[in-house]
Design a protein around this motif. Sequence first.
Motif, PDB file in Angstrom:
ATOM      1  N   ARG A 185       0.827  -1.198   0.000  1.00 59.94           N
ATOM      2  CA  ARG A 185       0.000   0.000   0.000  1.00 59.94           C
ATOM      3  C   ARG A 185       0.867   1.257   0.000  1.00 59.94           C
ATOM      4  O   ARG A 185       0.516   2.272  -0.635  1.00 59.94           O
ATOM      5  N   GLU A 192      -9.985  -7.150   3.372  1.00 56.60           N
ATOM      6  CA  GLU A 192      -9.302  -5.872   3.588  1.00 56.60           C
ATOM      7  C   GLU A 192      -9.402  -4.966   2.364  1.00 56.60           C
ATOM      8  O   GLU A 192      -9.686  -3.760   2.483  1.00 56.60           O
ATOM      9  N   LYS A 239     -12.911  -3.680   1.685  1.00 58.80           N
ATOM     10  CA  LYS A 239     -13.319  -2.647   2.633  1.00 58.80           C
ATOM     11  C   LYS A 239     -12.493  -1.378   2.494  1.00 58.80           C
ATOM     12  O   LYS A 239     -13.027  -0.266   2.579  1.00 58.80           O
ATOM     13  N   ASN A 240     -11.169  -1.522   2.275  1.00 57.19           N
ATOM     14  CA  ASN A 240     -10.266  -0.362   2.225  1.00 57.19           C
ATOM     15  C   ASN A 240      -9.361  -0.437   0.992  1.00 57.19           C
ATOM     16  O   ASN A 240      -8.147  -0.640   1.112  1.00 57.19           O
TER      17      ASN A 240
END
Length: 403
Positions: free
Chosen positions: A81, A118, A121-122
């Motif tokens: 990320r 994950e 959701k994000n």
Amino acid sequence: LFRSWGGSLIAVKIFTLLVLFASCLLLYSWHRRVANDESALLASGLLLIAPIIISQVDAIGTGPYLLLAFGLGMWLDHSYRNTQRLLGGWFFLQMLLIIFTITLHPVGLALPMALIWEWQKNPLDKQHQQYLFIGIGIATTLAMLLSGGWETQAWFNNPVTVLHTVLLGQDSSLSEGLLWVTGIILSALLAGLLVSERHNMLDNLMGRMITFGVTIGLLTGDSTWTIMALTALLYLGIPRLIALNNAMTKQSLMGQRGLVLLVIFIVAIFFMQGDKAHQEKVSNNLLNPQDQLLFTLALELEENNNEKFLAMSQWPGRTMLALKRPVLPLPPDYPDEEVLMRKIAGSTHLIFDPFSPGNQNLRDNLAKLSGIAKTILLEKGGVVVAIGKPKKNLDQSSPESGK
């Protein structure tokens, strides 16, 4: 020094111990962020001395490696990320880690499941999300094909009957009734913690991996699932215990931490008793049934060092390390004994547990090859079958046979 450790069981056990330390470090780092330093330190310290963990290190089990894989999965996702590169090195490292984790044990499926949750959701953006979902799907499929659907994995064991090892270890001498009572109490405690803390656990990546790991592991009910259950109990239970102690009105040390110290003291006593029982078992050379089988076979093979040996084993890694000989996994599925002979061509021995339901087909077909397959070692942990050269095909009878 490292050359002299090639094929050494001691070297592998020390490496597994280092893996365990790295796993606890990653768990500690995660828990201090989502909870506090105190509970992270207590949970990680108890995890390191738990008898089931010591037994897994001694048996070179998959539990410590799964914990490390979950910790690395959390770290790799954070790194990916931060770089925000679509198909960079962090992306492919994540895919390799997924393949490695799934091939270890069915509990490894918790890693791709948690990553999908994950990124659903994000997500960073739609493109990153799409590429990651495709990569996870390909990696998971490839891992399932490589593992063969975990052919040697035992399924649907009663988890209550093994959960007592969380507290007492695998070498406990208590009666079966007390072990059942302990398992039931720990099962109720684990279920209560997972239900009450489900929102906190499902709110972060590591929490999801632990929750999914415990849930998936219910299908196996083995020592690897027990380690997942122990991890959940420690990292969920200790923060709740500290919060309960803080709710007490007394301002003294015993009032604020008396309950915590009492529970930790009791748990540590049980852990030390389990560790002591395991140490006594090792000192007395009391091996588990599978290791005893391999040990007996290793002693027999020492007398024939020059004999050709190529085994196919239900436990290929442990067999190779114990015998220091070439070892392959058991043959894949086959319809009859003729196909079986082609599958095991070139091998000299088969090592497996004949009482396991998954080996029933292999056991029955070997029984039909009485002139070729010969049992040379049968113990509680399994059987060793020597494979001879096949004789003439009985279907190709000579003209004289009809007279």
